[in-house]
Design a protein around this motif. Structure first.
Motif, PDB file in Angstrom:
ATOM      1  N   ARG A 113       0.873  -1.175   0.000  1.00 21.11           N
ATOM      2  CA  ARG A 113       0.000   0.000   0.000  1.00 21.11           C
ATOM      3  C   ARG A 113       0.913   1.228   0.000  1.00 21.11           C
ATOM      4  O   ARG A 113       1.467   1.617   1.022  1.00 21.11           O
ATOM      5  N   ASP A 114       1.111   1.796  -1.193  1.00 25.66           N
ATOM      6  CA  ASP A 114       1.945   2.986  -1.382  1.00 25.66           C
ATOM      7  C   ASP A 114       1.047   4.196  -1.162  1.00 25.66           C
ATOM      8  O   ASP A 114       0.240   4.557  -2.019  1.00 25.66           O
ATOM      9  N   LEU A 115       1.169   4.820  -0.001  1.00 27.01           N
ATOM     10  CA  LEU A 115       0.216   5.856   0.392  1.00 27.01           C
ATOM     11  C   LEU A 115       0.212   7.063  -0.539  1.00 27.01           C
ATOM     12  O   LEU A 115      -0.843   7.649  -0.796  1.00 27.01           O
ATOM     13  N   TYR A 116       1.381   7.427  -1.072  1.00 26.99           N
ATOM     14  CA  TYR A 116       1.415   8.557  -2.017  1.00 26.99           C
ATOM     15  C   TYR A 116       0.779   8.173  -3.345  1.00 26.99           C
ATOM     16  O   TYR A 116      -0.001   8.944  -3.909  1.00 26.99           O
ATOM     17  N   ALA A 117       1.090   6.988  -3.836  1.00 29.53           N
ATOM     18  CA  ALA A 117       0.506   6.538  -5.110  1.00 29.53           C
ATOM     19  C   ALA A 117      -1.013   6.410  -4.989  1.00 29.53           C
ATOM     20  O   ALA A 117      -1.747   6.642  -5.958  1.00 29.53           O
ATOM     21  N   LEU A 118      -1.481   6.056  -3.792  1.00 25.93           N
ATOM     22  CA  LEU A 118      -2.920   5.908  -3.549  1.00 25.93           C
ATOM     23  C   LEU A 118      -3.615   7.246  -3.300  1.00 25.93           C
ATOM     24  O   LEU A 118      -4.845   7.297  -3.218  1.00 25.93           O
ATOM     25  N   HIS A 119      -2.804   8.313  -3.158  1.00 29.77           N
ATOM     26  CA  HIS A 119      -3.350   9.632  -2.777  1.00 29.77           C
ATOM     27  C   HIS A 119      -4.179   9.505  -1.496  1.00 29.77           C
ATOM     28  O   HIS A 119      -5.276  10.052  -1.394  1.00 29.77           O
ATOM     29  N   PHE A 120      -3.613   8.756  -0.533  1.00 32.71           N
ATOM     30  CA  PHE A 120      -4.323   8.543   0.717  1.00 32.71           C
ATOM     31  C   PHE A 120      -4.587   9.881   1.399  1.00 32.71           C
ATOM     32  O   PHE A 120      -3.686  10.706   1.541  1.00 32.71           O
ATOM     33  N   GLN A 121      -5.808  10.078   1.836  1.00 33.39           N
ATOM     34  CA  GLN A 121      -6.202  11.322   2.510  1.00 33.39           C
ATOM     35  C   GLN A 121      -5.896  11.160   3.997  1.00 33.39           C
ATOM     36  O   GLN A 121      -6.553  10.391   4.686  1.00 33.39           O
ATOM     37  N   PRO A 122      -4.876  11.874   4.520  1.00 35.41           N
ATOM     38  CA  PRO A 122      -4.416  11.600   5.883  1.00 35.41           C
ATOM     39  C   PRO A 122      -5.117  12.352   7.008  1.00 35.41           C
ATOM     40  O   PRO A 122      -4.883  12.036   8.174  1.00 35.41           O
ATOM     41  N   VAL A 123      -5.953  13.318   6.687  1.00 35.11           N
ATOM     42  CA  VAL A 123      -6.521  14.151   7.747  1.00 35.11           C
ATOM     43  C   VAL A 123      -7.739  13.478   8.376  1.00 35.11           C
ATOM     44  O   VAL A 123      -8.730  13.199   7.688  1.00 35.11           O
ATOM     45  N   LEU A 124      -7.646  13.210   9.676  1.00 36.90           N
ATOM     46  CA  LEU A 124      -8.780  12.665  10.414  1.00 36.90           C
ATOM     47  C   LEU A 124      -9.790  13.795  10.628  1.00 36.90           C
ATOM     48  O   LEU A 124      -9.503  14.774  11.305  1.00 36.90           O
ATOM     49  N   LYS A 125     -10.948  13.642  10.041  1.00 41.65           N
ATOM     50  CA  LYS A 125     -11.970  14.685  10.115  1.00 41.65           C
ATOM     51  C   LYS A 125     -13.039  14.305  11.130  1.00 41.65           C
ATOM     52  O   LYS A 125     -13.242  13.130  11.432  1.00 41.65           O
ATOM     53  N   SER A 126     -13.730  15.320  11.611  1.00 39.68           N
ATOM     54  CA  SER A 126     -14.807  15.101  12.572  1.00 39.68           C
ATOM     55  C   SER A 126     -15.835  14.117  12.034  1.00 39.68           C
ATOM     56  O   SER A 126     -16.293  13.225  12.741  1.00 39.68           O
ATOM     57  N   GLU A 127     -16.158  14.255  10.749  1.00 39.20           N
ATOM     58  CA  GLU A 127     -17.168  13.359  10.167  1.00 39.20           C
ATOM     59  C   GLU A 127     -16.702  11.903  10.109  1.00 39.20           C
ATOM     60  O   GLU A 127     -17.506  10.985  10.164  1.00 39.20           O
ATOM     61  N   ASP A 128     -15.355  11.688  10.016  1.00 42.19           N
ATOM     62  CA  ASP A 128     -14.821  10.321  10.085  1.00 42.19           C
ATOM     63  C   ASP A 128     -15.146   9.701  11.438  1.00 42.19           C
ATOM     64  O   ASP A 128     -15.636   8.574  11.530  1.00 42.19           O
ATOM     65  N   SER A 129     -14.833  10.452  12.493  1.00 40.51           N
ATOM     66  CA  SER A 129     -15.062   9.946  13.851  1.00 40.51           C
ATOM     67  C   SER A 129     -16.544   9.691  14.111  1.00 40.51           C
ATOM     68  O   SER A 129     -16.910   8.663  14.691  1.00 40.51           O
ATOM     69  N   ILE A 130     -17.379  10.607  13.672  1.00 43.01           N
ATOM     70  CA  ILE A 130     -18.829  10.457  13.864  1.00 43.01           C
ATOM     71  C   ILE A 130     -19.328   9.212  13.127  1.00 43.01           C
ATOM     72  O   ILE A 130     -20.082   8.407  13.667  1.00 43.01           O
ATOM     73  N   ALA A 131     -18.874   9.048  11.881  1.00 40.18           N
ATOM     74  CA  ALA A 131     -19.304   7.898  11.072  1.00 40.18           C
ATOM     75  C   ALA A 131     -18.858   6.581  11.704  1.00 40.18           C
ATOM     76  O   ALA A 131     -19.628   5.621  11.778  1.00 40.18           O
TER      77      ALA A 131
END
Length: 195
Positions: free
Chosen positions: A37-55
């Motif tokens: 899993r190449d995080l840059y190649a995957l364009h992984f979104q690294p920011v933990l957002k409030s909506e992530d936690s709620i979901a």
């Protein structure tokens, strides 16, 4: 064994990428199954957002997080390959840990304290940095990095740290030195994860 390699370096021509190729080839040579899993190649979104936690609290884990958690669930060994930037993880990898090693998946809290939910897995880390290794060893940085990653991340969720390689002076070595480091990667893989 099923191996998951989480890779975090933006340049495909980097020494980190050579480490990735060497590690993956050594594992495959020994008959292991390898997923990268190449995080840059995957364009992984690294920011933990409030909506992530709620979901996630509502049992509706966002798909990108769920995908990475499925890879972790299936893996018997998780290897992280990344450079040390500002004495820590690259932001994209820190965000991966923040979002993917989430409460309820990687750990929880019970009557006795922290419940390690990824117990039974093994962890291996390979790091590079530009500072000479002797300096990091002398000032305690190497030991500090091992504590924060091996204990603070891996062991915290139940992953058993089985090895950690640090390569210093990257960017200031000659070709033979780089070959020697890649040989150390290969030898370590064969030692930790034989056929």
């Amino acid at each position: 064994m099923k191996h998951l390699i989480v890779f975090a370096h933006p340049k495909t021509e980097s020494f980190n990428h050579a480490i990735l190729e060497t590690a993956a080839a050594a594992l495959i040579k020994n008959g292991h199954e390898v997923i990268v899993r190449d995080l840059y190649a995957l364009h992984f979104q690294p920011v933990l957002k409030s909506e992530d936690s709620i979901a996630m609290r509502a049992g509706q884990t966002p798909q990108d997080i769920k995908t990475e958690q499925e890879f972790i669930t299936q893996a018997e060994v998780i290897t992280f390959i990344y450079p040390i930037w500002w004495t820590g993880l690259p932001a994209i990898l820190k965000g991966y840990v923040d979002r993917v090693f989430s409460y309820g998946f990687a750990y929880s809290v019970g009557e006795q304290g922290i419940v390690k939910m990824l117990t039974g897995k093994k962890g291996f880390i390979i790091n590079t940095h530009a500072t000479p290794l002797e300096i990091y060893d002398t000032i305690g940085m190497t030991a500090g990095l091992k504590i924060t990653s091996d204990i603070g991340i891996l062991d915290f969720v139940g992953i058993e740290p089985v090895g950690h390689l640090f390569f210093g002076s990257i960017g200031n070595l000659d070709g033979e030195a780089y070959k020697g480091l890649l040989q150390e990667v290969e030898d370590t893989i064969h030692s930790l994860f034989p056929k």
